[in-house]
Design a protein around this motif. Structure first.
Motif, PDB file in Angstrom:
ATOM      1  N   LEU A  73       0.833  -1.210   0.000  1.00  0.00           N
ATOM      2  CA  LEU A  73       0.000   0.000   0.000  1.00  0.00           C
ATOM      3  C   LEU A  73       0.867   1.260   0.000  1.00  0.00           C
ATOM      4  N   ILE A  74       1.936   1.222   0.792  1.00  0.00           N
ATOM      5  CA  ILE A  74       2.833   2.386   0.810  1.00  0.00           C
ATOM      6  C   ILE A  74       3.419   2.598  -0.574  1.00  0.00           C
TER       7      ILE A  74
ATOM      8  N   SER B 170       2.235   1.842  -3.485  1.00  0.00           N
ATOM      9  CA  SER B 170       1.347   2.355  -4.525  1.00  0.00           C
ATOM     10  C   SER B 170       0.718   3.692  -4.141  1.00  0.00           C
ATOM     11  N   GLY B 171       1.039   4.186  -2.956  1.00  0.00           N
ATOM     12  CA  GLY B 171       0.461   5.462  -2.541  1.00  0.00           C
ATOM     13  C   GLY B 171       1.434   6.620  -2.682  1.00  0.00           C
ATOM     14  N   THR B 172       1.060   7.748  -2.078  1.00  0.00           N
ATOM     15  CA  THR B 172       1.863   8.960  -2.183  1.00  0.00           C
ATOM     16  C   THR B 172       3.282   8.742  -1.662  1.00  0.00           C
ATOM     17  N   THR B 173       3.379   8.134  -0.474  1.00  0.00           N
ATOM     18  CA  THR B 173       4.694   7.960   0.139  1.00  0.00           C
ATOM     19  C   THR B 173       5.596   7.139  -0.771  1.00  0.00           C
ATOM     20  N   GLY B 174       5.025   6.082  -1.374  1.00  0.00           N
ATOM     21  CA  GLY B 174       5.821   5.243  -2.262  1.00  0.00           C
ATOM     22  C   GLY B 174       6.324   6.021  -3.459  1.00  0.00           C
ATOM     23  N   GLN B 175       5.458   6.872  -4.019  1.00  0.00           N
ATOM     24  CA  GLN B 175       5.890   7.695  -5.158  1.00  0.00           C
ATOM     25  C   GLN B 175       7.017   8.625  -4.753  1.00  0.00           C
ATOM     26  N   GLU B 176       6.869   9.206  -3.557  1.00  0.00           N
ATOM     27  CA  GLU B 176       7.909  10.139  -3.105  1.00  0.00           C
ATOM     28  C   GLU B 176       9.211   9.397  -2.835  1.00  0.00           C
TER      29      GLU B 176
ATOM     30  N   ALA C 135      10.180   6.685  -4.304  1.00  0.00           N
ATOM     31  CA  ALA C 135      10.760   6.335  -5.608  1.00  0.00           C
ATOM     32  C   ALA C 135      11.440   7.550  -6.227  1.00  0.00           C
ATOM     33  N   ALA C 136      10.843   8.726  -6.044  1.00  0.00           N
ATOM     34  CA  ALA C 136      11.447   9.945  -6.574  1.00  0.00           C
ATOM     35  C   ALA C 136      12.781  10.212  -5.880  1.00  0.00           C
TER      36      ALA C 136
ATOM     37  N   ILE D  99       9.709  17.917  -2.354  1.00  0.00           N
ATOM     38  CA  ILE D  99       9.767  16.810  -1.400  1.00  0.00           C
ATOM     39  C   ILE D  99      10.853  17.093  -0.367  1.00  0.00           C
TER      40      ILE D  99
ATOM     41  N   VAL E 236      11.689   9.086   7.639  1.00  0.00           N
ATOM     42  CA  VAL E 236      10.431   8.331   7.600  1.00  0.00           C
ATOM     43  C   VAL E 236      10.667   6.915   7.079  1.00  0.00           C
TER      44      VAL E 236
ATOM     45  N   LEU F 113       9.826   3.509   9.180  1.00  0.00           N
ATOM     46  CA  LEU F 113       8.915   2.451   8.701  1.00  0.00           C
ATOM     47  C   LEU F 113       9.651   1.132   8.584  1.00  0.00           C
TER      48      LEU F 113
ATOM     49  N   ASP G 259      -2.242   6.291   2.604  1.00  0.00           N
ATOM     50  CA  ASP G 259      -1.658   5.197   1.825  1.00  0.00           C
ATOM     51  C   ASP G 259      -2.021   3.858   2.456  1.00  0.00           C
TER      52      ASP G 259
ATOM     53  N   GLY H 110      -4.267   5.986  -1.371  1.00  0.00           N
ATOM     54  CA  GLY H 110      -3.164   6.729  -1.966  1.00  0.00           C
ATOM     55  C   GLY H 110      -3.015   6.540  -3.461  1.00  0.00           C
TER      56      GLY H 110
END
Lengths: 672, 262
Positions: A494-495, A497-503, A505-506, A519, A527, A531, B126, B131
Motif C-alpha cells: 500500500l505504501i 502504490s500510494g503517495t509515500t511510495g511515489q515520493e 521512488a522519486a 519533497i 520516515v 517504517l 496510503d 493513496g
C-alpha cells in the motif's frame, strides 16, 4: 605518561595493519569508485594460505611469496577483470552488493578448502612476535612491532615513490571520473584500474599476514573488524588523501589500545568499545564533517554512449499474461500453504515458518533499499531491538508476545529514527557505513547488557497466546507468521502504490530533483528508516517467538550484510521478492545442514557468489528469471492471437494498469 | 488551471536576487548579481559557458548558499528556506544535466509532482488504500503529457528515453507543479527541430494562459527570441546587460563578451 606509552606501544602493529588496509581501500576507491568491503576477506584468504603453507613445512619466504605477492594481487586482478571494471559509474548499491557478497563468500570458500578446524597460533612473517628485541627509552619493543612498522614503511614508501614518479594518481582520478574520456585522452583506463586493484589487493594480503599473529587463532571475524577499522582510517583521509589515511590508521590503532588500557577491564564497555571505536570515529566524521561525506557520486559525462540501463520495474504486460502469472503465483502459494500444513514433516514446517518470518524482516529491506534507494547495513540490529523488547516485556511484565511485537516494532522504529536523523543528509555508501557503525556499536556495547540482549545467555521469548488460542504448536505458529507477513506485505504494498511510495521512488531516482519539486528529502529519509525499522522490529520479535530463545548472536552485525545480499540477489524491488528471499534463505539452509559440516557455510557461498550477478541484474536474479519467462509467455500469446483469430485484435486486451492501450513495446518507443 | 490576464502594467516581482555573490575556492562564479522577474514576464539569461548562469539558478533554488546577498520571493526573504520549501512556493526548474527519477516513467514523474504540489498525500491514507492515483489526477497528468508531447512514451521508463525526451519530461515535471516561476536550464539542448518548436509553443502557452514567469538559460538565441522579451547577459559572474532583446544584443559589451564581435 609512561603508562600511556605502555598502553600505546601494542597499538603500533594494529595501527600499521589498519593503515595498510586503508591505503588499499582508498586506492581502489579512487581508481574504480568501488568501496571494496571484500578486502577484509581477501586479507583473511592470504593469511590462511600463509598459515597452511607454513604448517605444511614450506619456508616462510616461499609461503609469503605465494600468499601475498602472488595470490593477493591475483585475486585483485580477477575481481577487477571479471567484476568491478563494469561498475565504475554504476549506482552505489550496484557497487556495494557484489563487494558485500565477496566479503561473505570468500571466508566460507576458504574454510571449505582448508577445513573448519581452528587454526591456532598463526605464524609471524619475520622476527619472533613475543621476543623483546630492544628497549626504546626503557619501553620493550617486540618482534611484531618491529615487523609491522618496517613492512608498512617499506611498502608505503614504495607507493609514494611510484606515485611521485609516474603521475599514476592523476590517471586514477581521471579513470573514475570518466573511463571513456580518459581513453580518449590516450590512457588505457582498464590498465590503470587493473593496476590499482593489483596494488591494493597486495596491500590487503600483506595486512592479513601481518595481522594474523596478533591473535591466538586465525578467524574470519577478526579480519572483518580489521576492515571496519580500515574504513574509518580511510574516512580520516577523506577517502582520497593517502598520507592522512596512513596517519589515521596508525592513530586509530594507538587510540584503541590506549582506550582499552584505561577502561576498567572485564566490563562490557572495555571489551565492546575497543572494536567499536573505529566505527564511532567513522560515524562521527561522516555525520559531522561535510567534506567526508563521500558526496558527489561520480556520473560519467559520456554515459550516454552506453545503451540505456534495463528498467528495474517489470514492463506492463498483456492482460492474459499478467492474469496468468497472478493465478500461477496464487496457486504456488496455496500449494505451499496446503502442503506445509498437511504432509510436510515438523522439521520442514519449522523451516517454512522460519522463511515467512525472515520474509517479514526482509520486507524492511524492500521498503528501505528497494523502494527508497537507501543503503542500510543495520537491519538485523533493528530486528534485534524488536526481539529483545518482546523478550524483556514477556519476562518482566508477563506481556503477551503479540503485544511485545507491537511495542518491539515501535521501539525499533524509534531506534531507526535515532540512526537516521543524524545521518539524514547522507546518501549512498556513506549512509551504509554509518548504519554499519551503528550495528557494530549496538552489537558490541548495547546488546550484551542484561537489560537488552543479555549477552551470551540471551532471553526467552515465549510463544504467544490470544485468549483461548495458543500459538505454541508449529501449525498454529505457521498461521501466525503467515498473518503477520500478510499484514506487513500489505502495508509495504500500500505504501508503494500510494503517495509515500511515489515520493520514496522519486528520492531514489534523484534527490536533487525530488527536493526541487517540493519533497522534503531529509524528512523522507527518516520516515523510510522509521517504517523499515518498525517492520524489522516486528519481524525480529516474531523470530524470537519462533525460536523461543534469542541472544545477540542471532542479530550480529554480519547478519545485516547477509540480509542485504540475500534480498538484493533474489529481488529487492517487490514484496514477492522479499518472500522468495525469506523462503530461499531458510530452505537452502535446511538442505545444507544435511551436508558434511565442512560445507556448513555453503549458504554464504551460494548467496555471496549469486550477489555478483547483481551487476547485471539489479532487479534480482529471481525477478529477472520471472521476467524472462513472462516475456516468452507474452510472445507466445501474441503469436497465438495473431495467427489464430481474424476478429480478435492482439491489442485489444489492454494494459494491466489500465492507463494505456495498445501493444506498444517499450523497445520500439526508444528514441533515437 | 486558472486563466490569468496577460501581465498588467505593474506586475508584482516574484523572484528576486539582491547582490548575490558566490565563489568556489579561488574562482568567482557570481559577483553582486541583482535581478528580478515579475509575473508573466519571460526573461533569458545568456552568457558564455562558465558565466555563472547555473550557479545563479542553484543559489535562487537553495541548492547553493550564496556568500553574500539575498533571495526574495514576493518581497519576502527566502534565503533560509531549504530547496523543497522554495519548490513548494511555486518555483519550478529543469536541470542542464538531467536529473530524472530513474526507474520511473514520465507519467509517474508527473503524478508524483502533482501529488506533492497538492500536498494532501499522507502516510495513513496510503495505508488505508486511499493513496492510489484518482481519476482527476490521471486526467491532469494526461493533460500535461499531451502538452509536452510525451503521450506516446508516457509509460516507458525514462532510462530508455532520448535526451530530447528526457528534457521534455523535466519540463513536464516542472509544469505539473503549476509553478508561478519556471526556471529552465538549457531546455533546448538535445532537442531536434520539431521538439524545439514544441518547446517554444509550450512556453508561450504557459506564459499567456497561466501568467507563469519564465527564466530561460539558453544558448540558442533564435529560440530565445521567440519566447522572451527581456535579455540578461552574464559574463564571468558579472551582469553586463539587461533589457529588451534587440537592444541588449546591440550593446557593445554584449557583442564582445558573448558574440565574439568587436
Amino acid at each position: 605518561m609512561s603508562q600511556l606509552v605502555t598502553y600505546a606501544l601494542p597499538g603500533i602493529p594494529y595501527g600499521c595493519v589498519f593503515a595498510l588496509m586503508a591505503v588499499g581501500l582508498v586506492l581502489t576507491y579512487k581508481a574504480s569508485g568501488v568501496f571494496n568491503l571484500a578486502f577484509g576477506a581477501q586479507a583473511y584468504l592470504s593469511a590462511m594460505v600463509f598459515y597452511v603453507a607454513v604448517h605444511a613445512g614450506w619456508p616462510k619466504w616461499a609461503a609469503f611469496v605465494v600468499a601475498v605477492v602472488v595470490l593477493g594481487p591475483l585475486v585483485g586482478l580477477v575481481l577487477d577483470r571479471l567484476l568491478f571494471r563494469f561498475t565504475r559509474t554504476a549506482p552505489p548499491l550496484v557497487r556495494l552488493v557484489p563487494a558485500l557478497g565477496l566479503l561473505i563468500a570468500i571466508p566460507s570458500i576458504t574454510q571449505m578448502i582448508f577445513g573448519i578446524e581452528p587454526k591456532l597460533g598463526p605464524p609471524a612473517v619475520f622476527l619472533n612476535p613475543n621476543m623483546i628485541y630492544f628497549r626504546f627509552a626503557g619501553f620493550p619493543v617486540d618482534g611484531n612491532e618491529i615487523a609491522t612498522t618496517v613492512a608498512t614503511v617499506v611498502v608505503v614508501g614504495g607507493l609514494a615513490l611510484l606515485f611521485r614518479s609516474s603521475g599514476l594518481g592523476l590517471r586514477m582520478r581521471a579513470v573514475v571520473e570518466s573511463p571513456r574520456m580518459t581513453e580518449l585522452a590516450g590512457i588505457d583506463a582498464d590498465r590503470v584500474g587493473a593496476f590499482a586493484w593489483i596494488l591494493s589487493s597486495f596491500f590487503a594480503g600483506l595486512a592479513g599476514v601481518l595481522l594474523a599473529p596478533l591473535y591466538a587463532q586465525l578467524s574470519a571475524s577478526n579480519f572483518t573488524d580489521l576492515l571496519v577499522a580500515a574504513i574509518a582510517a580511510a574516512a580520516i583521509g577523506g577517502f582520497s588523501s593517502l598520507s592522512l589515511t596512513l596517519a589515521g590508521g596508525i592513530g586509530l590503532g594507538l587510540a584503541q589500545e590506549i582506550l582499552s588500557g584505561y577502561l576498567p577491564s572485564g566490563t562490557i564497555l572495555s571489551s565492546g568499545l575497543r572494536p567499536a571505536l573505529p566505527f564511532i570515529v567513522l560515524a562521527v566524521l561522516l555525520v559531522v564533517v561535510p567534506r567526508f561525506r563521500l558526496g558527489g557520486e561520480v556520473s560519467d559525462p559520456l554515459a550516454a554512449c552506453d545503451p540505456p540501463a534495463p528498467s528495474l520495474d517489470p514492463p506492463p504486460r498483456i492482460a492474459v499474461v499478467s492474469r496468468g502469472a497472478r493465478i500461477f503465483a496464487i496457486a504456488v502459494a496455496g500449494a505451499l500453504v496446503g502442503s506445509a500444513l498437511s504432509w510436510v514433516s515438523g522439521n520442514w514446517l519449522f523451516t517454512i515458518t522460519q522463511g515467512l518470518v525472515f520474509a517479514v524482516i526482509f520486507l524492511s529491506i524492500t521498503l528501505l533499499t528497494g523502494m527508497s534507494g537507501q543503503i542500510s547495513l543495520c537491519q538485523a540490529t533493528f530486528a534485534g531491538v524488536g526481539a529483545f523488547a518482546a523478550g524483556q516485556l514477556a519476562s518482566h511484565f508477563g506481556m503477551s508476545v503479540l503485544g511485545g511485537m507491537v511495542i518491539g516494532g515501535l521501539l525499533a522504529s524509534a531506534v531507526g529514527i535515532l540512526v537516521a536523523y543524524p545521518a539524514r543528509r547522507l546518501g549512498g555508501i556513506a549512509l551504509g557505513l554509518v548504519t554499519l557503525a551503528f550495528a557494530l556499536l549496538m552489537d558490541n556495547v548495547i546488546f550484551p547488557y542484561s537489560w537488552a540482549g543479555n549477552g551470551a545467555s540471551g532471553l526467552v521469548v515465549p510463544r504467544p497466546r490470544l485468549g483461548p488460542i495458543s500459538f505454541g504448536g508449529g501449525g498454529a505458529f505457521f498461521w501466525l507468521a503467515l498473518f503477520v507477513l500478510g499484514v506487513a506485505g500489505g502495508a509495504v504494498w500500500l505504501i508503494r502504490s500510494g503517495t509515500t511510495g511515489q515520493e520514496l521512488a522519486a528520492m531514489r531516482g534523484s534527490e536533487v530533483a525530488a527536493a526541487t519539486i517540493g519533497i522534503d528529502v531529509r524528512r523522507l529519509r527518516v520516515v523510510a528508516f522509521a517504517l523499515s525499522a518498525a517492520i524489522a522490529g516486528v519481524g525480529g520479535a516474531l523470530y524470537g517467538s519462533l525460536q523461543q530463545t534469542v541472544s545477540p548472536n542471532d542479530f550480529a552485525y554480519e547478519l545485516s550484510l547477509v540480509f542485504v545480499v540475500v534480498v538484493a540477489t533474489v529481488g529487492v524491488r517487490t514484496v514477492s521478492g522479499a518472500i522468495e528471499a525469506g523462503l530461499a534463505f531458510t530452505v537452502l539452509q535446511q538442505i545444507i545442514t544435511s551436508l558434511p559440516t565442512r560445507y556448513g557455510s555453503l549458504l554464504a557461498v551460494v548467496f555471496g557468489l549469486a550477489a555478483l550477478s547483481y551487476v547485471r541484474h539489479p532487479e534480482g536474479v529471481v525477478a529477472y528469471g520471472k521476467r524472462v519467462v513472462l516475456d516468452m509467455a507474452e510472445k507466445l500469446v501474441v503469436a497465438l492471437e495473431r495467427g489464430g483469430s481474424s476478429h480478435g485484435s492482439a491489442t485489444g486486451s489492454g494494459r494491466d494498469d489500465g492507463t494505456a492501450t495498445g501493444t506498444m513495446e517499450p523497445d520500439l518507443a526508444v528514441g533515437p | 488551471m486558472s486563466v490569468i490576464e496577460p501581465a498588467t502594467v505593474q506586475a508584482p516581482t516574484l523572484l528576486e536576487a539582491r547582490g548575490i555573490s558566490k565563489h568556489f575556492g579561488g574562482i568567482v562564479a557570481l559577483t553582486e548579481i541583482s535581478l528580478g522577474v515579475s509575473q508573466g514576464e519571460a526573461m533569458a539569461l545568456v552568457g558564455p559557458n562558465g558565466a555563472g548562469k547555473t550557479t545563479l539558478f542553484n543559489c535562487l533554488l537553495g541548492l547553493l548558499r550564496p556568500d553574500t546577498g539575498s533571495v526574495l520571493f514576493r518581497g519576502e526573504r527566502i534565503d533560509r528556506l531549504p530547496t523543497f520549501r522554495r519548490g513548494r512556493l511555486g518555483i519550478g526548474r529543469t536541470f542542464q544535466r538531467l536529473e530524472l527519477f530513474t526507474g520511473m516513467t514520465p507519467r509517474q514523474h508527473m503524478l508524483v509532482t502533482e501529488r506533492v504540489h497538492r500536498g494532501d498525500g499522507r502516510l495513513w491514507k496510503d495505508l488505508l488504500g486511499m493513496g492510489r492515483p484518482r481519476p482527476e489526477e490521471r486526467a491532469k497528468v494526461a493533460e500535461v503529457l499531451d502538452l509536452v508531447g510525451l503521450a506516446d512514451v508516457a509509460d516507458v521508463p525514462v532510462e530508455a528515453l532520448s535526451l530530447g525526451h528526457g528534457r521534455l519530461v523535466e519540463l513536464g515535471r516542472a509544469l505539473s507543479g503549476e509553478p508561478c516561476v519556471l526556471m529552465l536550464d538549457e531546455p533546448s539542448s538535445g532537442l531536434d527541430d520539431a521538439e524545439t518548436r514544441l518547446l517554444v509553443d509550450v512556453l508561450n502557452r504557459v506564459r499567456s494562459e497561466r501568467g507563469t514567469a519564465i527564466v530561460l538559460v539558453e544558448h540558442d538565441l533564435a529560440m530565445v527570441a521567440k519566447v522572451v522579451d527581456r535579455l540578461v547577459v552574464l559574463d564571468l559572474g558579472r551582469l553586463i546587460a539587461d533589457g529588451p532583446v534587440e537592444q541588449t544584443l546591440a550593446e557593445p559589451a554584449v557583442r564582445s563578451a558573448y558574440l565574439g564581435l568587436s
